[in-house]
Motif scaffolding. Structure first.
Motif, PDB file in Angstrom:
ATOM      1  N   ASP A 303     -15.551  24.040  37.946  1.00  0.00           N
ATOM      2  CA  ASP A 303     -16.104  23.208  36.868  1.00  0.00           C
ATOM      3  C   ASP A 303     -15.044  22.959  35.796  1.00  0.00           C
ATOM      4  N   ASN A 304     -14.357  24.034  35.389  1.00  0.00           N
ATOM      5  CA  ASN A 304     -13.383  23.926  34.306  1.00  0.00           C
ATOM      6  C   ASN A 304     -12.196  23.048  34.703  1.00  0.00           C
ATOM      7  N   VAL A 305     -11.735  23.173  35.943  1.00  0.00           N
ATOM      8  CA  VAL A 305     -10.623  22.352  36.416  1.00  0.00           C
ATOM      9  C   VAL A 305     -11.016  20.877  36.394  1.00  0.00           C
ATOM     10  N   VAL A 306     -12.193  20.570  36.941  1.00  0.00           N
ATOM     11  CA  VAL A 306     -12.646  19.179  36.997  1.00  0.00           C
ATOM     12  C   VAL A 306     -12.794  18.602  35.583  1.00  0.00           C
ATOM     13  N   GLU A 307     -13.413  19.355  34.687  1.00  0.00           N
ATOM     14  CA  GLU A 307     -13.635  18.876  33.321  1.00  0.00           C
ATOM     15  C   GLU A 307     -12.313  18.684  32.578  1.00  0.00           C
ATOM     16  N   THR A 308     -11.372  19.600  32.765  1.00  0.00           N
ATOM     17  CA  THR A 308     -10.086  19.509  32.057  1.00  0.00           C
ATOM     18  C   THR A 308      -9.289  18.298  32.536  1.00  0.00           C
ATOM     19  N   ILE A 309      -9.238  18.101  33.851  1.00  0.00           N
ATOM     20  CA  ILE A 309      -8.464  16.984  34.392  1.00  0.00           C
ATOM     21  C   ILE A 309      -9.104  15.652  34.006  1.00  0.00           C
ATOM     22  N   ARG A 310     -10.413  15.643  33.869  1.00  0.00           N
ATOM     23  CA  ARG A 310     -11.089  14.424  33.411  1.00  0.00           C
ATOM     24  C   ARG A 310     -11.046  14.289  31.884  1.00  0.00           C
ATOM     25  N   GLN A 311     -10.350  15.229  31.236  1.00  0.00           N
ATOM     26  CA  GLN A 311     -10.149  15.222  29.772  1.00  0.00           C
ATOM     27  C   GLN A 311     -11.458  15.361  29.009  1.00  0.00           C
ATOM     28  N   GLY A 313     -12.635  18.682  28.753  1.00  0.00           N
ATOM     29  CA  GLY A 313     -12.667  20.103  28.422  1.00  0.00           C
ATOM     30  C   GLY A 313     -11.257  20.634  28.254  1.00  0.00           C
ATOM     31  N   VAL A 314     -11.144  21.949  28.048  1.00  0.00           N
ATOM     32  CA  VAL A 314      -9.838  22.597  27.938  1.00  0.00           C
ATOM     33  C   VAL A 314      -9.774  23.727  28.952  1.00  0.00           C
TER      34      VAL A 314
END
Length: 336
Positions: A303-311, A313-314
């Motif tokens: 979840d965190n990887v997907v959200e971060t790459i989609r800008q 999340g961190v």
């Protein structure tokens, strides 16, 4: 658009990453990499249509485009494979530990900065509700001055885990008990309480003389740079099954203890002017047949990887924090 993943290393944990990516609404599994070609038929049945490559070089030369390389290979390969992925323009997820040497971890950080890519460390304890709660109460200053921190990690890892011919137990590929088994607990210590200094340690090998090239137990004492002192006691010589992972804190305004086999519950909380809220349930432990691992929080990593790459999340665990954990373990092992 889905974030595309290639998984390098399809053992227990790598296959778990692959299954979670394949099931994730915002992710796509585009390739699998492993040096064991005999895995290909079973993987083809489990992940139909996903191509299999027998080396990372083969994938990078001929594989379908991806956004993220997940490195779930033996510990000693993490740094070199992460760097190759970064240089190929991929973001990288690295299973714990980030590397086996601080210098290798520094190379990963520098390469990520040069290439403008993200590096995500897998430190799944950060996603467990008791750990997140502990971080919050410390950050809010509810404990006042921290006096003592005691970390206990008592697990079973016997011949069912350290099988002949496996990379587990070798100094070059595994690195040691703190790297493979307990680096995410060292990460929890660093994440919540910061760096350590004035380290002293004793190491013993009770039952693993013929199974591993390193210790199965250790007693570590240290001071916290921010104030207070601590101990880390660990062993994989526990008979038959895991005993506990626990963290006890004695502080100016109260005491608390996280416990259970996988530090999965708040066992004690007595803080000044504070009532423990009801926490979400902790995920069950990873099951590896005859033995168990930590709470199965890898879905949160994806979840965190997907959200971060989609800008949106961190990064929850960045490469600098992974580097600090490697450096802390290296400083402890320097006392052997």
């Amino acid at each position: 658009m889905d974030v595309r993943f290639v998984i390098c290393g399809v053992g227990h944990i790598g296959r778990r990453h692959a299954a979670l990516v394949a099931a994730h609404a915002g992710a796509e599994l585009v390739a699998l990499v492993d040096i064991r070609p005999e895995l290909a038929p079973a993987l083809a049945a489990e992940f139909p249509g996903v191509p299999f490559f027998s080396s990372l070089d083969d994938y990078l030369a001929h594989g379908p485009a991806a956004d993220v390389l997940t490195v779930a290979t033996p510990n000693g390969l993490h740094a070199s494979q992460a760097i190759r992925g970064l240089r190929a323009g991929l973001h990288v997820v690295v299973e714990k530990p980030l590397a086996l040497h601080k210098s290798d971890a520094e190379d990963i950080v520098h390469t990520a900065l040069q290439t403008g890519r993200f590096v995500f460390g897998v430190m799944q304890n950060r996603y467990s509700p008791p750990a997140a709660w502990l971080k919050q109460v410390v950050d809010e200053g509810r404990l006042g001055r921290v006096f003592l921190v005691q970390l206990n990690c008592f697990w079973n890892r016997d011949e069912r885990y350290y099988t002949p011919g496996s990379w587990h137990g070798t100094r070059a590929a595994d690195g040691g008990t703190l790297f493979t088994q307990f680096s995410h607990f060292v990460d929890l210590l660093y994440w919540v309480f910061g760096d350590i200094t004035n380290i002293a340690a004793r190491f013993r090998d009770f039952t693993h003389e013929h199974l591993t090239e390193f210790e199965d137990s250790g007693l570590v004492t240290f001071d916290l740079v921010r104030g207070g002192s601590g101990t880390l006691q660990y062993s994989t010589a526990v008979w038959d099954r895991n005993l506990e992972s626990s963290l006890t804190v004695v502080a100016e305004r109260g005491s608390l203890r996280l416990g259970g086999q996988y530090m999965d519950k708040v066992e004690y909380c007595h803080l000044q002017d504070y009532t423990l809220p009801t926490l979400p349930p902790t995920n069950p432990a990873n099951q590896y047949g005859p033995y168990q691992g930590s709470a199965a929080n890898h879905v949160h990593v994806i979840d965190n990887v997907v959200e971060t790459i989609r800008q949106r999340g961190v990064a929850t665990t960045n490469a600098l924090e992974g580097l600090k954990v490697v450096e802390m373990i290296e400083r402890i092992y320097a006392l052997q």
